[in-house]
Write a protein that holds these residues in place. Sequence first.
Motif, mmCIF file in Angstrom:
data_model
loop_
_atom_site.group_PDB
_atom_site.id
_atom_site.type_symbol
_atom_site.label_atom_id
_atom_site.label_comp_id
_atom_site.label_asym_id
_atom_site.label_seq_id
_atom_site.Cartn_x
_atom_site.Cartn_y
_atom_site.Cartn_z
ATOM 1 N N ASP A 236 5.039 -52.524 -84.720
ATOM 2 C CA ASP A 236 3.855 -51.679 -84.559
ATOM 3 C C ASP A 236 3.285 -51.901 -83.163
ATOM 4 O O ASP A 236 2.337 -52.676 -82.967
ATOM 5 C CB ASP A 236 2.811 -52.022 -85.626
ATOM 6 C CG ASP A 236 1.654 -51.027 -85.660
ATOM 7 O OD1 ASP A 236 1.533 -50.225 -84.711
ATOM 8 O OD2 ASP A 236 0.858 -51.066 -86.625
ATOM 9 N N ALA A 237 3.865 -51.224 -82.196
ATOM 10 C CA ALA A 237 3.475 -51.439 -80.803
ATOM 11 C C ALA A 237 2.020 -51.061 -80.521
ATOM 12 O O ALA A 237 1.326 -51.785 -79.800
ATOM 13 C CB ALA A 237 4.419 -50.657 -79.881
ATOM 14 N N PRO A 238 1.492 -49.922 -81.094
ATOM 15 C CA PRO A 238 0.085 -49.593 -80.817
ATOM 16 C C PRO A 238 -0.886 -50.669 -81.294
ATOM 17 O O PRO A 238 -1.857 -50.985 -80.595
ATOM 18 C CB PRO A 238 -0.121 -48.273 -81.576
ATOM 19 C CG PRO A 238 1.241 -47.655 -81.640
ATOM 20 C CD PRO A 238 2.167 -48.818 -81.819
ATOM 21 N N THR A 239 -0.632 -51.262 -82.458
ATOM 22 C CA THR A 239 -1.516 -52.320 -82.948
ATOM 23 C C THR A 239 -1.446 -53.541 -82.043
ATOM 24 O O THR A 239 -2.471 -54.155 -81.732
ATOM 25 C CB THR A 239 -1.118 -52.709 -84.384
ATOM 26 O OG1 THR A 239 -1.305 -51.570 -85.243
ATOM 27 C CG2 THR A 239 -1.975 -53.859 -84.897
ATOM 28 N N LEU A 240 -0.247 -53.885 -81.602
ATOM 29 C CA LEU A 240 -0.114 -55.033 -80.710
ATOM 30 C C LEU A 240 -0.782 -54.742 -79.369
ATOM 31 O O LEU A 240 -1.441 -55.617 -78.785
ATOM 32 C CB LEU A 240 1.369 -55.369 -80.496
ATOM 33 C CG LEU A 240 1.652 -56.545 -79.559
ATOM 34 C CD1 LEU A 240 0.924 -57.819 -80.021
ATOM 35 C CD2 LEU A 240 3.145 -56.809 -79.460
ATOM 36 N N ALA A 241 -0.654 -53.513 -78.863
ATOM 37 C CA ALA A 241 -1.285 -53.157 -77.597
ATOM 38 C C ALA A 241 -2.793 -53.299 -77.683
ATOM 39 O O ALA A 241 -3.443 -53.795 -76.748
ATOM 40 C CB ALA A 241 -0.904 -51.728 -77.202
ATOM 41 N N ALA A 242 -3.371 -52.880 -78.826
ATOM 42 C CA ALA A 242 -4.818 -53.007 -79.004
ATOM 43 C C ALA A 242 -5.231 -54.470 -79.053
ATOM 44 O O ALA A 242 -6.255 -54.862 -78.476
ATOM 45 C CB ALA A 242 -5.237 -52.281 -80.278
ATOM 46 N N ALA A 243 -4.444 -55.296 -79.729
ATOM 47 C CA ALA A 243 -4.751 -56.717 -79.815
ATOM 48 C C ALA A 243 -4.653 -57.379 -78.442
ATOM 49 O O ALA A 243 -5.482 -58.236 -78.088
ATOM 50 C CB ALA A 243 -3.805 -57.395 -80.807
ATOM 51 N N LEU A 244 -3.657 -57.004 -77.672
ATOM 52 C CA LEU A 244 -3.517 -57.550 -76.331
ATOM 53 C C LEU A 244 -4.697 -57.134 -75.450
ATOM 54 O O LEU A 244 -5.212 -57.934 -74.653
ATOM 55 C CB LEU A 244 -2.213 -57.062 -75.703
ATOM 56 C CG LEU A 244 -0.926 -57.672 -76.269
ATOM 57 C CD1 LEU A 244 0.299 -56.876 -75.815
ATOM 58 C CD2 LEU A 244 -0.775 -59.131 -75.853
ATOM 59 N N ALA A 245 -5.149 -55.885 -75.584
ATOM 60 C CA ALA A 245 -6.289 -55.415 -74.796
ATOM 61 C C ALA A 245 -7.531 -56.228 -75.123
ATOM 62 O O ALA A 245 -8.317 -56.575 -74.230
ATOM 63 C CB ALA A 245 -6.521 -53.928 -75.057
ATOM 64 N N ARG A 246 -7.738 -56.535 -76.422
ATOM 65 C CA ARG A 246 -8.895 -57.351 -76.807
ATOM 66 C C ARG A 246 -8.812 -58.749 -76.201
ATOM 67 O O ARG A 246 -9.834 -59.390 -75.935
ATOM 68 C CB ARG A 246 -8.999 -57.449 -78.331
ATOM 69 C CG ARG A 246 -9.375 -56.148 -79.008
ATOM 70 C CD ARG A 246 -9.762 -56.355 -80.455
ATOM 71 N NE ARG A 246 -8.648 -56.865 -81.255
ATOM 72 C CZ ARG A 246 -7.778 -56.090 -81.888
ATOM 73 N NH1 ARG A 246 -7.870 -54.750 -81.784
ATOM 74 N NH2 ARG A 246 -6.800 -56.616 -82.604
ATOM 75 N N ALA A 247 -7.564 -59.208 -75.959
ATOM 76 C CA ALA A 247 -7.375 -60.526 -75.343
ATOM 77 C C ALA A 247 -7.393 -60.453 -73.821
ATOM 78 O O ALA A 247 -7.175 -61.466 -73.146
ATOM 79 C CB ALA A 247 -6.059 -61.128 -75.829
ATOM 80 N N GLY A 248 -7.659 -59.253 -73.287
ATOM 81 C CA GLY A 248 -7.743 -59.096 -71.838
ATOM 82 C C GLY A 248 -6.406 -58.961 -71.152
ATOM 83 O O GLY A 248 -6.287 -59.228 -69.944
ATOM 84 N N ILE A 249 -5.381 -58.520 -71.901
ATOM 85 C CA ILE A 249 -4.033 -58.381 -71.339
ATOM 86 C C ILE A 249 -3.630 -56.916 -71.381
ATOM 87 O O ILE A 249 -3.586 -56.315 -72.457
ATOM 88 C CB ILE A 249 -3.010 -59.228 -72.121
ATOM 89 C CG1 ILE A 249 -3.457 -60.683 -72.197
ATOM 90 C CG2 ILE A 249 -1.640 -59.126 -71.467
ATOM 91 C CD1 ILE A 249 -2.569 -61.539 -73.079
ATOM 92 N N ALA A 250 -3.328 -56.334 -70.227
ATOM 93 C CA ALA A 250 -2.942 -54.931 -70.164
ATOM 94 C C ALA A 250 -1.485 -54.750 -70.587
ATOM 95 O O ALA A 250 -0.644 -55.643 -70.375
ATOM 96 C CB ALA A 250 -3.146 -54.392 -68.757
ATOM 97 N N SER A 251 -1.192 -53.606 -71.161
ATOM 98 C CA SER A 251 0.189 -53.301 -71.561
ATOM 99 C C SER A 251 0.391 -51.802 -71.509
ATOM 100 O O SER A 251 -0.554 -51.027 -71.440
ATOM 101 C CB SER A 251 0.482 -53.839 -72.962
ATOM 102 O OG SER A 251 -0.320 -53.171 -73.924
ATOM 103 N N ALA A 252 1.663 -51.403 -71.557
ATOM 104 C CA ALA A 252 2.011 -49.985 -71.549
ATOM 105 C C ALA A 252 3.311 -49.813 -72.323
ATOM 106 O O ALA A 252 4.157 -50.719 -72.353
ATOM 107 C CB ALA A 252 2.168 -49.476 -70.120
#
Length: 348
Positions: A236-252
């Motif tokens: 589930d890449a979108p869920t992981l991307a949101a979690a990473l954003a909350r941790a201050g880590i950008a992703s694409a």
Amino acid sequence: MNSAAADGTGVSVRGLTKTFGSFRAVDDLTFEVRPGRVTGFLGPNGAGKTTTLRMLLGLIRPTAGEALIGGHHYADLQHPLQVVGAALEATGFHPGRSGRDHLRVLAATHAIPDARVDELLELVGIPAAARKRAGDYSMGMRQRLGLAAALLGDPQVLLLDEPANGLDPEGIRWMRGFMRHLAREQGKTVLVSSHLLGEVEQTVEDVVIIANGHLVREGTMDELHGDPAVLVRTTDAPTLAAALARAGIASAPEDQPGSLRVLTGDLARVGDVALAVGLPVHELRPLRTDLERLFLELTESPEHRNRNLEVTSTTPAGAAPAPTGARHTDIPPPTGADAPVPAQEENR
């Protein structure tokens, strides 16, 4: 950097230009090679690498600019063998002379004792072949003999052109470690030209890339690899991307389904974030631009496309085509003022 490297002898190329008639082999080239580091000098065939190295050694006279070793032109060095050693080709040996005798002749020109010759034969790994005729040497053995000749005066600067040619995998690994030792432990300046990009990537700290005589890119390997990033693949890449954003880590998102490009070099942190939201990690690895990919992107772009691949469009009207099977070099055969300077055999 160790103190030896900090006080070492560097190489400076400033606005260096060389033309042969209407052919511009090197065009306003500028770069620095620092002591205590191994620098890769890269470019397609005909890019101007060999011409540049020959100008550094005073074998070819620049049209403009300068090529300096420790702030001096090669011709002005009082004891050149103690300052710079070069192995530009593995053919500068009398075929009937033994490897040991070849080195002894070179050593005698600078009052270097024969003990140094024997030491170097051991160091480069050909003591058993020392009394054999150089004409019977394999390509790998000639490379090792050329390296020994370059090291005779214990120089501060080493210029090596394709030093791994003809070496077996064990020899290539030895060469890699040896160059690193010379730079890191002894503070020497090592400039190495090579087409083995994978090997260069494992060996050098700095890179200079040229094409058509121009500087295309210069920097450390870390700079060329770009900002650190990792690839992570999950269910589930979108869920992981949101979690990473909350941790201050950008992703694409990446092209592969379920994959993200995450802008961090900390693989453990990415795994911890995935674990915290209960997602499995199917793949997690560093992402970086490898040297081969970068090299091809830079040298195959329209503005840097290899001029030697466009002979039909660039050959003057009425000029004879190159002979089939002819070996390409950076430059035409030197004549007149551009002919090799006498007494340069120690730098072969």
